[in-house]
Design a protein around this motif. Structure first.
Motif, PDB file in Angstrom:
ATOM      1  N   GLU A   9       0.820  -1.216   0.000  1.00 30.15           N
ATOM      2  CA  GLU A   9       0.000   0.000   0.000  1.00 30.15           C
ATOM      3  C   GLU A   9       0.847   1.256   0.000  1.00 30.15           C
ATOM      4  N   LYS A  14      -3.206   6.148   3.405  1.00 25.92           N
ATOM      5  CA  LYS A  14      -3.504   6.241   4.849  1.00 25.92           C
ATOM      6  C   LYS A  14      -4.634   7.216   5.162  1.00 25.92           C
ATOM      7  N   THR A  17     -10.432   6.396   4.257  1.00 27.49           N
ATOM      8  CA  THR A  17     -11.125   5.364   5.027  1.00 27.49           C
ATOM      9  C   THR A  17     -11.581   4.259   4.076  1.00 27.49           C
ATOM     10  N   GLY A  18     -12.053   3.157   4.637  1.00 29.20           N
ATOM     11  CA  GLY A  18     -12.542   2.063   3.816  1.00 29.20           C
ATOM     12  C   GLY A  18     -13.670   2.507   2.903  1.00 29.20           C
ATOM     13  N   GLN A  19     -14.589   3.331   3.443  1.00 35.15           N
ATOM     14  CA  GLN A  19     -15.717   3.796   2.642  1.00 35.15           C
ATOM     15  C   GLN A  19     -15.248   4.709   1.518  1.00 35.15           C
ATOM     16  N   GLN A  20     -14.261   5.572   1.816  1.00 30.85           N
ATOM     17  CA  GLN A  20     -13.721   6.461   0.789  1.00 30.85           C
ATOM     18  C   GLN A  20     -12.996   5.665  -0.302  1.00 30.85           C
ATOM     19  N   ARG A  21     -12.327   4.581   0.081  1.00 29.41           N
ATOM     20  CA  ARG A  21     -11.649   3.744  -0.908  1.00 29.41           C
ATOM     21  C   ARG A  21     -12.669   3.106  -1.852  1.00 29.41           C
ATOM     22  N   ALA A  22     -13.773   2.620  -1.279  1.00 25.35           N
ATOM     23  CA  ALA A  22     -14.821   2.026  -2.102  1.00 25.35           C
ATOM     24  C   ALA A  22     -15.415   3.069  -3.044  1.00 25.35           C
ATOM     25  N   LEU A  67      -5.943   1.016  -6.085  1.00 24.39           N
ATOM     26  CA  LEU A  67      -7.269   0.435  -5.908  1.00 24.39           C
ATOM     27  C   LEU A  67      -7.649  -0.470  -7.080  1.00 24.39           C
TER      28      LEU A  67
END
Length: 344
Positions: A9, A14, A17-22, A67
């Protein structure tokens, strides 16, 4: 395989967040490749993901590439993406029916970025209670549970006693409400209650004229009302009844006057009271500390003679302040002898 996949990574990840990555991944996939995924999401998930996309801002190319590498393989050179309301709407428009896109964008952005429940929280408790008193108590319980507690409390106080107690009992026994129920209630609120509210909230032109007259200086106001008395006496009577004047401040509860005092410009208040009746002065002074009242009296005395027009303008400013505070729900502009009086 790209070296990035082997190196792990990148440090830029960093801050996501997980939601932002999705959300970034769905933005990168675009319409064609993202459509099968969007179709598998619930309406709530689409709203949540769409709201996150809209707030992403710029996404570094290294993040986008990372991603996509982990999702479907290597991506060649790619510029950064920019998540915004516009790009979110364009993306959804190629995937979902127009009405669904409209509803989703209204909820994540709305006329001022508010959700349906935020909008409902801005409806006055009286209007909201009127609209809810004919609903099932269980439905009202769900709606009130979604509002801010202080607003829900005010709505409860406006409902008939037995009905309000029934609603409270259901709120106490309420468990997790199914998403489908919430969605159904939201849809009902959107298509029926809010639509009816917008139709019923068309403002009486006499109210707008009363506000305008409140902002006029005293002599102009009297001339205009005198002219209306001759031409349209019924309208003149209605406007006078709707106007809130400086003298009306004297009918407010001391607690409401105290809120006005705390928010007023001190010099302007001194000028307004300089030309006020003695009873009005006493009312204002009674809401202050002894020291604050003494300083205000000294300011008034130090002004010397002042023009009546200047006093009237300062008094009009205090009236506008009181109306602003009333609109914000901090005070209530009613006579303390009225049954509708609320202690603030």
């Amino acid at each position: 395989m790209n070296m990035m996949a082997q190196m792990g990574e990148p440090p830029e990840m960093k801050r996501f967040t997980g939601q932002q990555r999705a959300a970034a991944l769905m933005l990168a996939l675009g319409r064609e490749h993202g459509a099968p995924i969007w179709e598998q999401l619930s309406v709530d998930e689409i709203k949540e993901l769409s709201a996150t996309i809209a707030g992403l801002g710029r996404i570094p190319a290294v993040v986008v590439e990372y991603l996509l590498v982990h999702f479907s393989g290597e991506v060649a050179s790619m510029a950064s993406l920019h998540g915004s309301y516009e790009s979110t709407e364009r993306l959804l428009s190629g995937i979902l029916p127009g009405e669904r896109v409209k509803d989703i964008m209204e909820d994540i952005r709305g006329p001022s970025g508010r959700t349906m429940w935020d909008k409902l929280s801005n409806v006055s408790e009286t209007v909201l209670a009127q609209g809810l008193r004919h609903e099932y108590p269980q439905t009202v319980a769900v709606i009130l549970s979604k509002l801010r507690s202080e607003h829900a409390a005010r709505v409860l106080s406006e409902l008939p006693s037995e009905f309000a107690v029934d609603v409270i009992m259901r709120m106490l026994r309420m468990e997790t409400v199914q998403k489908e129920v919430i969605l159904e209630i939201e849809q009902t609120l959107r298509t029926e209650f809010m639509a009816n509210l917008s139709r019923s909230n068309k403002r009486d032109p006499h109210e707008a004229m009363a506000d305008m007259f409140n902002a006029l200086d005293r002599s102009t106001e009297e001339k205009m009302l005198a002219a209306l008395d001759e031409r349209v006496p019924e309208s003149a009577i209605r406007i006078r009844a709707l106007m809130f004047t400086f003298e009306d401040l004297g009918n407010l509860l001391p607690a409401a006057i105290g809120v006005v005092v705390r928010n007023a410009d001190k010099r302007e208040m001194a000028l307004a009271l300089k030309g006020a009746p003695e009873e009005m002065k006493k009312l204002f002074f009674s809401t202050m500390t002894e020291r604050a009242a003494k300083l205000l009296r000294e300011d008034m005395a130090g002004m010397g003679p002042v023009r009546a027009r200047d006093c009237e303008e300062a008094q009009s400013s205090l009236v506008r302040l009181a109306k602003t505070l009333a609109d914000a729900g901090e005070i209530t502009l009613v006579d303390p002898k009225s049954d509708d009086t609320m202690i603030v």
